[in-house]
Motif scaffolding. Structure first.
Motif, PDB file in Angstrom:
ATOM      1  N   UNK A   1       0.837  -1.212   0.000  1.00 28.08           N
ATOM      2  CA  UNK A   1       0.000   0.000   0.000  1.00 28.08           C
ATOM      3  C   UNK A   1       0.866   1.255   0.000  1.00 28.08           C
ATOM      4  N   UNK A   2       0.559   2.141  -0.922  1.00 23.34           N
ATOM      5  CA  UNK A   2       1.279   3.412  -0.961  1.00 23.34           C
ATOM      6  C   UNK A   2       0.869   4.282   0.222  1.00 23.34           C
ATOM      7  N   UNK A   3       1.769   5.197   0.576  1.00 21.65           N
ATOM      8  CA  UNK A   3       1.427   6.132   1.646  1.00 21.65           C
ATOM      9  C   UNK A   3       0.778   7.370   1.044  1.00 21.65           C
ATOM     10  N   UNK A   4      -0.054   8.002   1.818  1.00 21.09           N
ATOM     11  CA  UNK A   4      -0.688   9.247   1.362  1.00 21.09           C
ATOM     12  C   UNK A   4       0.369  10.301   1.082  1.00 21.09           C
ATOM     13  N   UNK A   5       0.224  11.024  -0.029  1.00 21.89           N
ATOM     14  CA  UNK A   5       1.135  12.140  -0.283  1.00 21.89           C
ATOM     15  C   UNK A   5       0.523  13.451   0.221  1.00 21.89           C
ATOM     16  N   UNK A   6      -0.655  13.372   0.825  1.00 21.58           N
ATOM     17  CA  UNK A   6      -1.297  14.603   1.298  1.00 21.58           C
ATOM     18  C   UNK A   6      -1.198  14.813   2.806  1.00 21.58           C
ATOM     19  N   UNK A   7      -0.957  13.753   3.555  1.00 18.18           N
ATOM     20  CA  UNK A   7      -0.894  13.935   5.001  1.00 18.18           C
ATOM     21  C   UNK A   7       0.068  12.926   5.615  1.00 18.18           C
ATOM     22  N   UNK A   8       0.714  13.353   6.679  1.00 20.03           N
ATOM     23  CA  UNK A   8       1.659  12.490   7.383  1.00 20.03           C
ATOM     24  C   UNK A   8       1.016  11.850   8.595  1.00 20.03           C
ATOM     25  N   UNK A   9       0.146  12.607   9.239  1.00 25.27           N
ATOM     26  CA  UNK A   9      -0.458  12.118  10.473  1.00 25.27           C
ATOM     27  C   UNK A   9      -1.794  11.439  10.208  1.00 25.27           C
ATOM     28  N   UNK A  10      -2.073  10.442  11.016  1.00 22.73           N
ATOM     29  CA  UNK A  10      -3.357   9.753  10.892  1.00 22.73           C
ATOM     30  C   UNK A  10      -4.404  10.511  11.683  1.00 22.73           C
ATOM     31  N   UNK A  11      -5.084  11.423  10.973  1.00 24.42           N
ATOM     32  CA  UNK A  11      -6.119  12.256  11.561  1.00 24.42           C
ATOM     33  C   UNK A  11      -7.038  12.673  10.427  1.00 24.42           C
ATOM     34  N   UNK A  12      -8.215  13.233  10.773  1.00 20.25           N
ATOM     35  CA  UNK A  12      -9.129  13.656   9.704  1.00 20.25           C
ATOM     36  C   UNK A  12      -8.528  14.844   8.951  1.00 20.25           C
ATOM     37  N   UNK A  13      -8.339  14.647   7.653  1.00 20.92           N
ATOM     38  CA  UNK A  13      -7.714  15.678   6.814  1.00 20.92           C
ATOM     39  C   UNK A  13      -8.549  16.960   6.792  1.00 20.92           C
ATOM     40  N   UNK A  14      -9.863  16.824   6.728  1.00 21.07           N
ATOM     41  CA  UNK A  14     -10.716  18.020   6.599  1.00 21.07           C
ATOM     42  C   UNK A  14     -10.954  18.715   7.931  1.00 21.07           C
ATOM     43  N   UNK A  15     -11.009  17.974   9.030  1.00 20.73           N
ATOM     44  CA  UNK A  15     -11.078  18.628  10.343  1.00 20.73           C
ATOM     45  C   UNK A  15      -9.848  19.507  10.539  1.00 20.73           C
ATOM     46  N   UNK A  16      -8.706  19.010  10.122  1.00 21.42           N
ATOM     47  CA  UNK A  16      -7.470  19.785  10.229  1.00 21.42           C
ATOM     48  C   UNK A  16      -7.514  20.983   9.291  1.00 21.42           C
ATOM     49  N   UNK A  17      -7.916  20.744   8.064  1.00 18.93           N
ATOM     50  CA  UNK A  17      -7.851  21.796   7.050  1.00 18.93           C
ATOM     51  C   UNK A  17      -8.862  22.907   7.328  1.00 18.93           C
ATOM     52  N   UNK A  18     -10.078  22.526   7.711  1.00 16.00           N
ATOM     53  CA  UNK A  18     -11.136  23.531   7.873  1.00 16.00           C
ATOM     54  C   UNK A  18     -11.148  24.158   9.263  1.00 16.00           C
ATOM     55  N   UNK A  19     -10.844  23.368  10.300  1.00 16.08           N
ATOM     56  CA  UNK A  19     -10.983  23.885  11.672  1.00 16.08           C
ATOM     57  C   UNK A  19      -9.691  23.822  12.474  1.00 16.08           C
ATOM     58  N   UNK A  20      -8.616  23.340  11.860  1.00 19.80           N
ATOM     59  CA  UNK A  20      -7.360  23.115  12.563  1.00 19.80           C
ATOM     60  C   UNK A  20      -7.552  22.252  13.807  1.00 19.80           C
ATOM     61  N   UNK A  21      -8.394  21.241  13.650  1.00 22.50           N
ATOM     62  CA  UNK A  21      -8.659  20.311  14.749  1.00 22.50           C
ATOM     63  C   UNK A  21      -8.029  18.957  14.441  1.00 22.50           C
ATOM     64  N   UNK A  22      -7.578  18.299  15.489  1.00 26.60           N
ATOM     65  CA  UNK A  22      -7.035  16.959  15.330  1.00 26.60           C
ATOM     66  C   UNK A  22      -8.096  15.938  15.734  1.00 26.60           C
ATOM     67  N   UNK A  23      -8.675  15.277  14.733  1.00 28.11           N
ATOM     68  CA  UNK A  23      -9.677  14.245  14.990  1.00 28.11           C
ATOM     69  C   UNK A  23      -9.096  12.894  14.623  1.00 28.11           C
ATOM     70  N   UNK A  24      -9.048  11.999  15.591  1.00 27.77           N
ATOM     71  CA  UNK A  24      -8.433  10.682  15.333  1.00 27.77           C
ATOM     72  C   UNK A  24      -9.419   9.533  15.548  1.00 27.77           C
ATOM     73  N   UNK A  25     -10.627   9.884  15.995  1.00 26.29           N
ATOM     74  CA  UNK A  25     -11.616   8.825  16.262  1.00 26.29           C
ATOM     75  C   UNK A  25     -12.399   8.472  15.012  1.00 26.29           C
ATOM     76  N   UNK A  26     -12.655   7.204  14.830  1.00 28.87           N
ATOM     77  CA  UNK A  26     -13.539   6.740  13.763  1.00 28.87           C
ATOM     78  C   UNK A  26     -13.082   7.104  12.367  1.00 28.87           C
TER      79      UNK A  26
END
Ligand SMILES: [Zn+2]
Ligand SMILES: [Zn+2]
Length: 98
Positions: A1-26
């Motif tokens: 499996x290739x790694x994402x080229x858009x994010x390094x951390x396992x968190x919701x990409x859009x929560x981070x992008x839109x609200x600068x929040x780190x969401x890791x659940x679900x």
């Protein structure tokens, strides 16, 4: 499996992008280009992100329901791809228009 080229951390990409929040659940994995054979290319080139369920597959925010959010991801994917592989390479690989 290739790694994402858009994010390094396992968190919701859009929560981070839109609200600068780190969401890791679900988290659910989303392939940014899909349909018409593009999902396999998304996998191969790492054009995928982790999304929380609300941002993934739930109306109205989920990218499978909201064309605006989908567009944001596609543009980010194109930017990251061209950055990595050279200008114009996204269009060459995925077709002229997304
Ligand atoms: Zn989210
Ligand atoms: Zn998805």
């Amino acid at each position: 499996m290739a790694k994402s080229i858009l994010q390094k951390n396992k968190e919701c990409y859009l929560c981070r992008r839109f609200y600068n929040l780190r969401t890791v659940r679900g988290l659910e994995e989303h392939h940014i280009l899909y349909g018409r054979g593009r999902r396999a290319l998304s996998e191969q080139y790492g054009l995928k992100v982790w999304l929380c369920h609300d941002h993934h597959n739930e109306p109205p925010l989920g990218v499978h329901f909201d064309p605006g959010a989908r567009r944001v991801l596609e543009q980010d994917a194109q930017f990251a791809f061209d950055n990595l592989h050279g200008p114009g390479s996204f269009a060459e690989t995925f077709g002229e228009k997304i």
